[in-house]
Motif scaffolding. Structure first.
Motif, PDB file in Angstrom:
ATOM      1  N   SER B  38       0.079  -3.686  21.485  1.00 48.16           N
ATOM      2  CA  SER B  38       0.245  -2.690  20.414  1.00 48.16           C
ATOM      3  C   SER B  38       1.290  -1.637  20.747  1.00 48.16           C
ATOM      4  N   CYS B  39       1.749  -1.620  21.973  1.00 49.09           N
ATOM      5  CA  CYS B  39       2.501  -0.455  22.477  1.00 49.09           C
ATOM      6  C   CYS B  39       4.003  -0.552  22.182  1.00 49.09           C
ATOM      7  N   PRO B  40       4.552   0.392  21.427  1.00 44.90           N
ATOM      8  CA  PRO B  40       5.993   0.349  21.142  1.00 44.90           C
ATOM      9  C   PRO B  40       6.845   0.540  22.398  1.00 44.90           C
ATOM     10  N   ASN B  74       8.021   7.797  29.177  1.00 41.26           N
ATOM     11  CA  ASN B  74       8.416   6.730  28.244  1.00 41.26           C
ATOM     12  C   ASN B  74       7.416   6.526  27.108  1.00 41.26           C
ATOM     13  N   CYS B  75       6.208   7.025  27.279  1.00 36.00           N
ATOM     14  CA  CYS B  75       5.163   6.834  26.249  1.00 36.00           C
ATOM     15  C   CYS B  75       5.572   7.516  24.948  1.00 36.00           C
ATOM     16  N   SER B  76       5.312   6.848  23.829  1.00 36.77           N
ATOM     17  CA  SER B  76       5.673   7.407  22.513  1.00 36.77           C
ATOM     18  C   SER B  76       4.569   8.258  21.898  1.00 36.77           C
ATOM     19  N   GLN B  77       3.429   8.346  22.561  1.00 38.04           N
ATOM     20  CA  GLN B  77       2.304   9.157  22.071  1.00 38.04           C
ATOM     21  C   GLN B  77       1.856   8.762  20.654  1.00 38.04           C
ATOM     22  N   CYS B  78       1.875   7.443  20.419  1.00 38.42           N
ATOM     23  CA  CYS B  78       1.510   6.967  19.080  1.00 38.42           C
ATOM     24  C   CYS B  78       0.020   6.634  18.983  1.00 38.42           C
ATOM     25  N   TYR B  79      -0.614   6.423  20.113  1.00 46.32           N
ATOM     26  CA  TYR B  79      -2.044   6.129  20.201  1.00 46.32           C
ATOM     27  C   TYR B  79      -2.438   4.788  19.579  1.00 46.32           C
ATOM     28  N   ALA B  80      -1.465   3.873  19.482  1.00 45.55           N
ATOM     29  CA  ALA B  80      -1.808   2.504  19.075  1.00 45.55           C
ATOM     30  C   ALA B  80      -2.719   1.874  20.125  1.00 45.55           C
ATOM     31  N   CYS B  81      -2.615   2.346  21.362  1.00 45.51           N
ATOM     32  CA  CYS B  81      -3.419   1.772  22.452  1.00 45.51           C
ATOM     33  C   CYS B  81      -4.894   2.115  22.325  1.00 45.51           C
ATOM     34  N   THR B  82      -5.256   2.987  21.380  1.00 43.77           N
ATOM     35  CA  THR B  82      -6.683   3.256  21.189  1.00 43.77           C
ATOM     36  C   THR B  82      -7.382   2.064  20.540  1.00 43.77           C
TER      37      THR B  82
HETATM   38  S1  SF4 Z   1       0.364   6.124  23.065  1.00 43.71           S
HETATM   39 FE1  SF4 Z   1      -0.311   4.153  23.891  1.00 43.71          FE
HETATM   40  S2  SF4 Z   1       0.555   2.568  22.539  1.00 43.71           S
HETATM   41 FE2  SF4 Z   1       1.645   4.489  22.131  1.00 43.71          FE
HETATM   42  S3  SF4 Z   1       3.459   4.403  23.454  1.00 43.71           S
HETATM   43 FE3  SF4 Z   1       1.879   5.507  24.624  1.00 43.71          FE
HETATM   44  S4  SF4 Z   1       0.805   3.944  25.802  1.00 43.71           S
HETATM   45 FE4  SF4 Z   1       2.002   2.864  24.229  1.00 43.71          FE
END
Ligand code: SF4
Ligand code: SF4
Lengths: 399, 222
Positions: B38-40, B74-82
């Motif tokens: 899921s992680c961009p 590098n994390c996009s802070q999108c929280y798709a990983c939840t």
């Molecule tokens: S919040 Fe989670 S899914 Fe989104 S970029 Fe960071 S690690 Fe990847």
């Protein structure tokens, strides 16, 4: 926040959701907030009447205020896409609903927090509570324009409610600033309000949008942070995705084109959009826009947040010479509704701030943008000549 | 990793674990890779939310060092990983680790501020993160000719918006009252954010003090 149990997350794709608030994997934080008020720890700012109820992911009901709102604006929208907040306010005016545009508001500062972490929980909760106290004192209910502010404030609510020590510290900060500790009964995103009034808005439509295909991008911080509070509807996507944006587009009679990367983010990345834009560009163009074109060939992308509109719109220009399929305008659900309801494309929707060519969309919607542009140029000339200082709502409704 | 380094990274981990959000963000890891799918950021960088969850679950200090020094920004802070079936939030772990990195001015945090400090200054002074005067061709050459158009007509375009709080605003997103700006500055002071900002962005801290201290004195505040 209660830990999520694995068994609660197993969902068959063919099964209709059984929405039972009692089976929600988390406790209802709003009840805990009311308990804190009962104990005299804080004031809960009640959603004013009239309000309507909408359903959320696990079947809990959420109150959406009909008017008397404090427009909690978004810095990205106001700075770079000013037709976004202006359309939200215009929609309120079109429904005859009172609302307030404050200048004693700061942003949630969450964009910077997610980008640089140069803040901490106490500061983030304090910033939120200062804004909420200002709205409470002004006598209007906060309507959150930004997707990140919406998600961030719900994270803040979890922290405030579950951490007594943090609450004590925040109360001290608020006391020093001369404010009571106030938290709203509901955190309401403007797109939830748009969804709640979608049929009323659609009844005022003046342009036929049945020939328009829209692709919908839900904002990560709208539907991935505290998802149990997000608006769902069994009639939309079989209740498997949030119903906002899509519900509005369907109510207006537009087609919604599905695409396989709908769950992916827009590539905004918070810091990436400002300092690592190669990532934002590649992701927005290749994982979102190009996929949408290949799978749904939309006339427009509809979004519900600052960052998403910015990333998806502005990322299209530079990749075009590299053969990436792009060229779809990106606007918010509120701007789309406003355009379909006959809002001035420049005075209200401020479409000239958007980068990707919006002219084919407006023409397909039957909007004479050339005449509107001439009117707007005359507005600008009047401003330059000093005849008027700025455009006012009176100019919009009577001009 | 020698003993003294171990001590440093053990303290970084201990501090991260003291954050009440840590335990809601990590419940062990199946190593299933749902988060990675899921992680961009995993698509574009040598970055893996699974590696973060695993390393943190095992409390592997060598990996923690690598993650803080190379991965977290590098994390996009999108929280798709939840979407994680264990209820983990690798993105939630990242924001806590970023906070610790900033608080201790670790090299990766200092480096991450390169080219970003003017944004911190903007948000800490005006309470709004971006403004229309940032739309300059040299800053956003990749956004196309619309940016040049905006900056050319900025004065009159900003007056031609009927939303009153936006009238004429070029250096902030909307007009934020001076009283409100001072309140925000006092929040940064009272919550320790000023102390955090000093080591990673000293110029921002100095400018803020210059801008607000006198006004606070005039108001009789310390
Ligand atoms: S919040 Fe989670 S899914 Fe989104 S970029 Fe960071 S690690 Fe990847
Ligand atoms: S999805 Fe969760 S359990 Fe699976 S690898 Fe990622 S963090 Fe571990």
């Amino acid at each position: 926040m209660n830990p999520v149990r694995t068994e609660d997350l197993v969902v068959s794709r063919n099964r209709r959701h059984h929405r039972d608030p009692a089976l929600a994997p988390t406790t209802d934080i709003r009840e805990e907030l009311l308990e804190l008020e009962h104990k005299g720890e804080l004031i809960v700012h009640r959603v004013p009447d009239p309000h309507v109820l909408v359903g959320t992911k696990y079947g809990r009901q959420k109150k959406i205020p009909m008017g008397n709102v404090w427009h909690h604006k978004s810095c990205g929208q106001c700075g770079h896409i000013p037709g976004y907040p202006t359309s939200i306010i215009w929609l309120h005016k079109m429904l005859g609903l009172d609302s307030y545009d404050p200048t004693n508001q700061t942003s949630c500062t969450g964009w910077n927090y997610y980008a640089s972490a140069t803040s901490n929980s106490l500061a983030q909760v304090s910033v939120a509570c200062r804004n909420f106290a200002a709205a409470y004192k002004d006598g209007f209910y906060p309507l959150i324009h930004c997707g990140t502010s919406f998600g961030h404030y719900k994270d803040v609510r979890e922290e405030l409610v579950t951490q007594p020590e943090l609450r004590r510290e925040v109360r001290k900060v608020m006391e020093k600033l001369g404010y009571p500790l106030v938290f709203p009964e509901e955190i309401v995103h403007y797109s939830e309000w748009v969804y709640a009034v979608r049929n009323k808005l659609a009844a005022l439509k003046v342009h036929d949008v049945s020939g328009i295909t829209a692709c919908v991008h839900p904002a990560c911080h709208y539907h991935k942070l505290i998802p149990e509070d997000v608006v769902y509807d069994d009639e939309i996507y079989n209740g498997e995705r949030t119903a906002v944006i899509t519900g509005l587009a369907l109510a207006f009679g537009a087609k919604v084109g599905d695409y396989s990367t709908w769950y992916d983010c827009c590539g905004f990345g918070f810091r990436h959009i400002l300092v690592s834009r190669d990532f934002t560009r590649s992701f927005a163009a290749r994982r979102k826009i190009e996929v949408m074109i290949n799978e749904a060939n939309p006339d427009v992308v509809l979004a519900q947040d600052t960052g998403c509109v910015t990333s998806l719109d502005k990322s299209q220009f530079a990749v075009k010479p590299h053969g990436v399929k792009v060229g779809v305008p990106v606007i918010s659900d509120a701007q789309f509704a406003a355009l379909a309801m006959g809002a001035h494309p420049f005075r209200v929707v401020q479409i000239h701030w958007h980068a990707t060519d919006w002219r084919p969309l407006l023409e397909k919607m039957g909007i004479d943008w050339q005449s509107a542009w001439e009117e707007f140029q005359e507005d600008l000339e009047r401003i330059k000549r000093g005849e008027i200082k700025h455009l006012e709502w009176g100019d919009v409704f009577n001009g | 990793m020698d003993e003294s380094e171990k001590k440093v990274w053990a303290e970084v981990l201990a501090e991260a674990k003291r954050d009440p959000r840590w335990h809601h963000s990590l419940h062990g890891c199946f190593e299933c890779g749902v988060c990675v799918g899921s992680c961009p950021s995993a698509r574009y960088y040598d970055y893996s939310p699974r590696r973060i969850a695993q390393a943190m679950a095992r409390e592997d200090l060598n990996l923690l060092k690598e993650i803080v020094e190379e991965d977290i920004w590098n994390c996009s802070q999108c929280y798709a990983c939840t979407r994680c079936p264990r209820g983990n939030s690798p993105g939630g772990l990242v924001i806590i680790l970023r906070e610790v990195a900033v608080k201790h001015a670790l090299p990766s945090a200092v480096e991450a501020m390169t080219g970003y400090t003017r944004v911190i200054y903007k948000v800490m002074t005006t309470g709004t993160q971006v403004s229309s005067d940032m739309l300059q061709v040299d800053a956003f050459p990749d956004w196309g000719p619309q940016v040049a158009d905006t900056s050319k007509h900025l004065d009159e375009w900003r007056q031609a918006i009927p939303t009153a709080s936006l009238w004429g605003t070029k250096s902030s997103a909307w007009n934020v009252d001076q009283k409100t700006r001072l309140e925000l500055y006092r929040i940064w002071q009272m919550t320790g954010v000023m102390d955090w900002v000093k080591p990673v962005a000293p110029s921002v801290a100095a400018l803020l003090e210059e801008e607000f201290e006198e006004a606070l004195e005039e108001e009789g505040e310390e």
